[in-house]
Design a protein around this motif. Structure first.
Motif, PDB file in Angstrom:
ATOM      1  N   PHE A  69      85.542 -25.674 -57.158  1.00  0.00           N
ATOM      2  CA  PHE A  69      85.596 -26.590 -58.289  1.00  0.00           C
ATOM      3  C   PHE A  69      84.298 -26.529 -59.094  1.00  0.00           C
ATOM      4  N   GLY A  70      83.163 -26.443 -58.406  1.00  0.00           N
ATOM      5  CA  GLY A  70      81.869 -26.392 -59.080  1.00  0.00           C
ATOM      6  C   GLY A  70      81.754 -25.184 -60.004  1.00  0.00           C
ATOM      7  N   ALA A  71      82.252 -24.048 -59.556  1.00  0.00           N
ATOM      8  CA  ALA A  71      82.220 -22.833 -60.390  1.00  0.00           C
ATOM      9  C   ALA A  71      83.134 -23.000 -61.599  1.00  0.00           C
ATOM     10  N   TRP A  72      84.279 -23.644 -61.408  1.00  0.00           N
ATOM     11  CA  TRP A  72      85.207 -23.919 -62.499  1.00  0.00           C
ATOM     12  C   TRP A  72      84.522 -24.805 -63.538  1.00  0.00           C
ATOM     13  N   CYS A  73      83.809 -25.824 -63.078  1.00  0.00           N
ATOM     14  CA  CYS A  73      83.076 -26.723 -63.981  1.00  0.00           C
ATOM     15  C   CYS A  73      81.955 -25.983 -64.699  1.00  0.00           C
ATOM     16  N   MET A  74      81.252 -25.102 -63.982  1.00  0.00           N
ATOM     17  CA  MET A  74      80.177 -24.338 -64.611  1.00  0.00           C
ATOM     18  C   MET A  74      80.736 -23.434 -65.708  1.00  0.00           C
ATOM     19  N   ARG A  75      81.911 -22.901 -65.504  1.00  0.00           N
ATOM     20  CA  ARG A  75      82.536 -22.049 -66.519  1.00  0.00           C
ATOM     21  C   ARG A  75      82.834 -22.865 -67.768  1.00  0.00           C
ATOM     22  N   ILE A  76      83.363 -24.062 -67.589  1.00  0.00           N
ATOM     23  CA  ILE A  76      83.644 -24.943 -68.727  1.00  0.00           C
ATOM     24  C   ILE A  76      82.336 -25.305 -69.427  1.00  0.00           C
ATOM     25  N   THR A  77      81.310 -25.617 -68.648  1.00  0.00           N
ATOM     26  CA  THR A  77      80.001 -25.961 -69.205  1.00  0.00           C
ATOM     27  C   THR A  77      79.462 -24.802 -70.035  1.00  0.00           C
ATOM     28  N   HIS A  78      79.520 -23.621 -69.478  1.00  0.00           N
ATOM     29  CA  HIS A  78      79.060 -22.425 -70.185  1.00  0.00           C
ATOM     30  C   HIS A  78      79.807 -22.273 -71.515  1.00  0.00           C
ATOM     31  N   ASN A  79      81.119 -22.458 -71.501  1.00  0.00           N
ATOM     32  CA  ASN A  79      81.914 -22.322 -72.714  1.00  0.00           C
ATOM     33  C   ASN A  79      81.539 -23.374 -73.754  1.00  0.00           C
ATOM     34  N   VAL A  80      81.287 -24.600 -73.318  1.00  0.00           N
ATOM     35  CA  VAL A  80      80.875 -25.661 -74.244  1.00  0.00           C
ATOM     36  C   VAL A  80      79.546 -25.285 -74.905  1.00  0.00           C
ATOM     37  N   ILE A  81      78.605 -24.789 -74.109  1.00  0.00           N
ATOM     38  CA  ILE A  81      77.308 -24.377 -74.648  1.00  0.00           C
ATOM     39  C   ILE A  81      77.482 -23.216 -75.630  1.00  0.00           C
ATOM     40  N   MET A  82      78.299 -22.246 -75.258  1.00  0.00           N
ATOM     41  CA  MET A  82      78.524 -21.095 -76.132  1.00  0.00           C
ATOM     42  C   MET A  82      79.162 -21.532 -77.451  1.00  0.00           C
ATOM     43  N   ASP A  83      80.117 -22.449 -77.372  1.00  0.00           N
ATOM     44  CA  ASP A  83      80.738 -22.967 -78.591  1.00  0.00           C
ATOM     45  C   ASP A  83      79.692 -23.633 -79.479  1.00  0.00           C
ATOM     46  N   TRP A  84      78.802 -24.410 -78.884  1.00  0.00           N
ATOM     47  CA  TRP A  84      77.749 -25.076 -79.643  1.00  0.00           C
ATOM     48  C   TRP A  84      76.826 -24.047 -80.291  1.00  0.00           C
ATOM     49  N   TYR A  85      76.450 -23.015 -79.522  1.00  0.00           N
ATOM     50  CA  TYR A  85      75.597 -21.980 -80.090  1.00  0.00           C
ATOM     51  C   TYR A  85      76.290 -21.230 -81.218  1.00  0.00           C
ATOM     52  N   ARG A  86      77.570 -21.002 -81.076  1.00  0.00           N
ATOM     53  CA  ARG A  86      78.297 -20.326 -82.159  1.00  0.00           C
ATOM     54  C   ARG A  86      78.249 -21.181 -83.421  1.00  0.00           C
ATOM     55  N   GLU A  87      78.391 -22.483 -83.225  1.00  0.00           N
ATOM     56  CA  GLU A  87      78.306 -23.388 -84.374  1.00  0.00           C
ATOM     57  C   GLU A  87      76.915 -23.319 -85.007  1.00  0.00           C
ATOM     58  N   GLN A  88      75.909 -23.140 -84.207  1.00  0.00           N
ATOM     59  CA  GLN A  88      74.535 -23.053 -84.709  1.00  0.00           C
ATOM     60  C   GLN A  88      74.197 -21.657 -85.223  1.00  0.00           C
ATOM     61  N   ARG A  89      75.152 -20.721 -85.035  1.00  0.00           N
ATOM     62  CA  ARG A  89      74.968 -19.331 -85.443  1.00  0.00           C
ATOM     63  C   ARG A  89      73.757 -18.681 -84.768  1.00  0.00           C
TER      64      ARG A  89
END
Length: 192
Positions: A69-89
């Motif tokens: 479960f922890g790895a699944w959560c880390m994957r979601i966390t990583h994706n949220v961060i990546m989405d934010w960075y994409r927004e920041q270009r």
């Protein structure tokens, strides 16, 4: 109960199970977010967004206990961060800061030495943090996940959406680069 069992209980309607999941995982996920974004307020926002996504995915039955479960959560966390960075270009996952400050992470559990050894170990950790500052973002991220989050290479690969060989390769190059930097600057990197 394991986190995997708690996730299934929450999916069956047990809200107390989610409280336990949150308490088990919040420190690990928040420290990862804070390490990457380097801003307390933004880290709080991204942490909340991460847990909203986790809740929604659990409520929609999108979790299967085939892995940790922890790895699944880390994957979601990583994706949220990546989405934010994409927004920041932004082009990099991790932006270095002066001194590569990781003071929000505790490495005391790794060190059970006397005062003299502790001082030496603290100096080594300070040197390592400085060298991490000069690594490419992908290598820095793997080093952080492996040594500060104690994630397996399989979990790192799943979290960063790369193959295990790529994660291993990034770690290998990070270690080679850090050893080269240590040699060039006469830094001793051995923890007692």
């Amino acid at each position: 109960m394991t986190d995997e069992e708690l996730a299934l209980c929450y999916m069956d309607g047990n809200n107390r199970a989610f409280d336990l999941l949150l308490s088990h995982n919040q420190s690990k996920l928040f420290s990862y977010i804070l390490f990457v974004v380097r801003d307390q307020d933004k880290a709080n926002d991204l942490f909340q967004e991460t847990f909203v996504k986790i809740i929604v995915k659990l409520q929609n039955g999108k979790y299967a206990p085939t892995g940790k479960f922890g790895a699944w959560c880390m994957r979601i966390t990583h994706n949220v961060i990546m989405d934010w960075y994409r927004e920041q270009r932004a082009e990099h996952i991790v932006e270095p800061t002066e001194g590569n400050d990781l003071s929000n992470l505790s490495h005391d559990s790794l060190l059970d030495a006397n005062i003299e050894n502790r001082y030496t170990n603290d100096q080594v950790m300070t040197d390592v943090k400085k060298m991490m500052n000069h690594l490419p973002a992908s290598q820095r991220e793997v080093v952080f996940m492996r040594f500060y989050q104690q994630m397996s290479f399989k979990e790192i690969a799943a979290t960063t959406n790369v193959s295990i060989n790529t994660a291993l390769g990034r770690m290998r190059y990070a270690l080679l680069n850090m050893r080269r930097m240590a040699r060039e600057h006469g830094v001793q990197l051995q923890i007692d």
